[in-house]
Design a protein around this motif. Structure first.
Motif, mmCIF file in Angstrom:
data_model
loop_
_atom_site.group_PDB
_atom_site.id
_atom_site.type_symbol
_atom_site.label_atom_id
_atom_site.label_comp_id
_atom_site.label_asym_id
_atom_site.label_seq_id
_atom_site.Cartn_x
_atom_site.Cartn_y
_atom_site.Cartn_z
ATOM 1 N N ALA A 8 0.812 -1.227 0.000
ATOM 2 C CA ALA A 8 0.000 0.000 0.000
ATOM 3 C C ALA A 8 0.840 1.270 0.000
ATOM 4 C CB ALA A 8 -0.946 0.000 1.200
ATOM 5 N N ILE A 9 2.074 1.207 0.485
ATOM 6 C CA ILE A 9 2.903 2.399 0.578
ATOM 7 C C ILE A 9 3.512 2.780 -0.774
ATOM 8 C CG2 ILE A 9 5.093 1.256 1.150
ATOM 9 C CD1 ILE A 9 3.606 4.461 2.783
ATOM 10 N N LEU A 10 3.328 1.938 -1.791
ATOM 11 C CA LEU A 10 3.897 2.193 -3.120
ATOM 12 C C LEU A 10 2.781 2.208 -4.177
ATOM 13 C CD1 LEU A 10 6.977 -0.227 -2.868
ATOM 14 C CD2 LEU A 10 6.923 2.243 -2.387
ATOM 15 N N PRO A 11 1.785 3.089 -4.024
ATOM 16 C CA PRO A 11 0.610 3.032 -4.892
ATOM 17 C C PRO A 11 0.890 3.376 -6.350
ATOM 18 C CG PRO A 11 0.549 5.017 -3.558
ATOM 19 C CD PRO A 11 1.671 4.174 -3.034
ATOM 20 N N GLU A 12 1.945 4.171 -6.613
ATOM 21 C CA GLU A 12 2.202 4.592 -7.984
ATOM 22 C C GLU A 12 2.986 3.571 -8.792
ATOM 23 O OE1 GLU A 12 4.520 7.472 -5.460
ATOM 24 O OE2 GLU A 12 3.751 5.467 -5.044
ATOM 25 N N VAL A 18 6.859 -3.128 -8.083
ATOM 26 C CA VAL A 18 6.884 -3.471 -6.659
ATOM 27 C C VAL A 18 7.763 -4.698 -6.433
ATOM 28 C CG1 VAL A 18 5.502 -4.315 -4.718
ATOM 29 C CG2 VAL A 18 4.654 -2.438 -6.118
ATOM 30 N N LEU A 19 7.590 -5.716 -7.251
ATOM 31 C CA LEU A 19 8.382 -6.941 -7.110
ATOM 32 C C LEU A 19 9.861 -6.678 -7.375
ATOM 33 C CD1 LEU A 19 5.939 -9.427 -8.852
ATOM 34 C CD2 LEU A 19 6.541 -9.416 -6.421
ATOM 35 N N TYR A 44 -3.944 5.011 2.607
ATOM 36 C CA TYR A 44 -3.453 3.648 2.347
ATOM 37 C C TYR A 44 -4.527 2.714 1.802
ATOM 38 C CZ TYR A 44 -0.088 5.710 5.534
ATOM 39 O OH TYR A 44 0.773 6.578 6.151
ATOM 40 N N ALA A 45 -5.734 3.206 1.604
ATOM 41 C CA ALA A 45 -6.785 2.385 1.004
ATOM 42 C C ALA A 45 -6.812 2.626 -0.507
ATOM 43 C CB ALA A 45 -8.139 2.720 1.611
ATOM 44 N N GLY A 46 -7.505 1.756 -1.214
ATOM 45 C CA GLY A 46 -7.702 1.944 -2.638
ATOM 46 C C GLY A 46 -6.535 1.556 -3.521
ATOM 47 N N VAL A 47 -5.497 0.951 -2.947
ATOM 48 C CA VAL A 47 -4.317 0.572 -3.729
ATOM 49 C C VAL A 47 -4.536 -0.812 -4.336
ATOM 50 C CG1 VAL A 47 -1.834 0.159 -3.664
ATOM 51 C CG2 VAL A 47 -2.839 1.967 -2.246
ATOM 52 N N SER A 48 -4.217 -0.945 -5.615
ATOM 53 C CA SER A 48 -4.427 -2.227 -6.288
ATOM 54 C C SER A 48 -3.178 -2.628 -7.069
ATOM 55 C CB SER A 48 -5.610 -2.138 -7.256
ATOM 56 O OG SER A 48 -6.806 -1.852 -6.562
ATOM 57 N N THR A 287 11.607 8.495 -0.443
ATOM 58 C CA THR A 287 11.668 8.392 1.019
ATOM 59 C C THR A 287 10.854 7.203 1.522
ATOM 60 O OG1 THR A 287 9.823 9.956 1.298
ATOM 61 C CG2 THR A 287 12.062 10.862 1.334
ATOM 62 N N ARG A 288 9.770 6.865 0.808
ATOM 63 C CA ARG A 288 8.990 5.689 1.208
ATOM 64 C C ARG A 288 9.771 4.399 0.931
ATOM 65 N NH1 ARG A 288 4.652 6.127 -2.266
ATOM 66 N NH2 ARG A 288 5.086 8.261 -2.910
ATOM 67 N N LYS A 289 10.460 4.348 -0.191
ATOM 68 C CA LYS A 289 11.323 3.197 -0.457
ATOM 69 C C LYS A 289 12.415 3.089 0.616
ATOM 70 C CE LYS A 289 11.002 2.707 -5.512
ATOM 71 N NZ LYS A 289 11.779 2.794 -6.780
#
Length: 314
Positions: A8-12, A18-19, A44-48, A287-289
């Motif tokens: 969820a922290i990497l929505p873009e 992500v992998l 953090y919701a709505g991430v797919s 920064t999230r990474k």
């Protein structure tokens, strides 16, 4: 245990991105979010990163091929709605998508889906109970037919005015878990255990691990810092958002050595997923990474990640 994180922290990022990052950063697994498309109602919701509406052989193979390419597993299919919302349309949509996520977890061979039980926040636990049983017995029956474990997170979802007074999740305490598992005894019904939510409630976050060892299907690694001065000024019945902050592992009040040591004593050999909700690290994608890498380095005191030098290039 396998060390991973919550996507969820990497929505873009795309699923492949992500992998790829997970492999570069030294993680063994990812809890992949699988929300339906649409506007998110909270952070953090709505991430797919997975699509539970497409169970075609081609879609499943493409996902598994990416996991094999990067050497990173999917620890769980994650989706966290309020399946007991007083808004019946919202509740029904949540229930139906939970079912689709269970189907996806089965099709991928993941065998695990993580979510919330939900709650009508205007009612007591006892008053919610008949509807909980009405909704969740069929959900777990469906999980049984698919041989999928469902781990419900123990977050109270009671942080601000819109969730007051009861919060939007029933599964908040050992007393409630005990009652849930007595009424729905399937071994596929269990917990996605997050210690920070017990710290938030001023409860022992280590003691329940042994009693519920057979019900811990997934685990989160998130910390929380209690601002004692604000708590002393405002009181425990003030909105929790006014006196607590989610933090990276090791930067709050969770006793990580005791938590992970007791989790190991309990025989847990599943996934530990870092969940970043720390506003101090949310500014940019980079920064999230970096926050995930910082978390991995801290947790590798207790749990070995995928590699010791996985941060290169991340």
């Amino acid at each position: 245990m396998r060390l991973g994180f919550v996507s969820a922290i990497l929505p873009e990022l795309s699923l492949e991105e992500v992998l790829s990052f997970a492999a570069e950063a030294g993680f063994a697994s990812v809890e992949m979010m699988a929300w339906p498309p649409g506007k998110a109602e909270r952070r953090y919701a709505g991430v797919s990163h997975l699509d539970p509406t497409d169970l075609s052989a081609g879609a499943i193979k493409a996902t598994l091929d990416l996991c094999e390419k990067y050497g990173v597993a999917i620890s769980s299919v994650g989706y966290y709605p309020n399946a007991l919302s007083p808004d019946l349309a919202e509740a029904r949509a949540g229930q139906e998508h939970i079912g689709r996520c269970i189907d996806l977890a089965a099709a991928l061979g993941v065998g695990r889906m993580t979510t919330f039980v939900g709650r009508d926040y205007t009612k007591t636990i006892d008053d919610n109970w008949p509807r909980f049983l009405e909704v969740w017995r069929p959900i777990i029956d469906h999980a049984d037919t698919k041989n999928v474990k469902v781990g419900v997170e123990n977050c109270p979802m009671s942080f601000g005015k819109d969730e007051w007074p009861g919060g939007k999740n029933l599964a908040v305490s050992p007393a409630v878990w005990r009652r849930m598992f007595a009424d729905i005894p399937s071994p596929n019904f269990g917990l996605n255990y997050d210690p920070s939510h017990l710290v938030l409630q001023h409860m022992d976050h280590v003691a329940p691990l042994i009693e519920f060892k057979d019900r811990i299907h997934h685990a989160h690694a998130k910390d929380v810092r209690i601002d004692v001065a604000k708590l002393n000024d405002l009181g425990v019945f003030a909105y929790p958002n006014s006196w607590h902050s989610p933090k990276l592992p090791g930067q709050g009040d969770v006793r990580w050595g005791a938590y992970l040591g007791t989790l190991a004593d309990a025989g847990y050999k599943g996934d530990l997923a870092v969940e970043v909700e720390d506003r101090a690290h949310e500014g940019t994608l980079q920064t999230r990474k970096e926050s995930l890498i910082i978390s991995r380095r801290f947790l590798e005191q207790f749990v070995i990640g995928k590699s010791q030098d996985g941060e290169s290039g991340a």
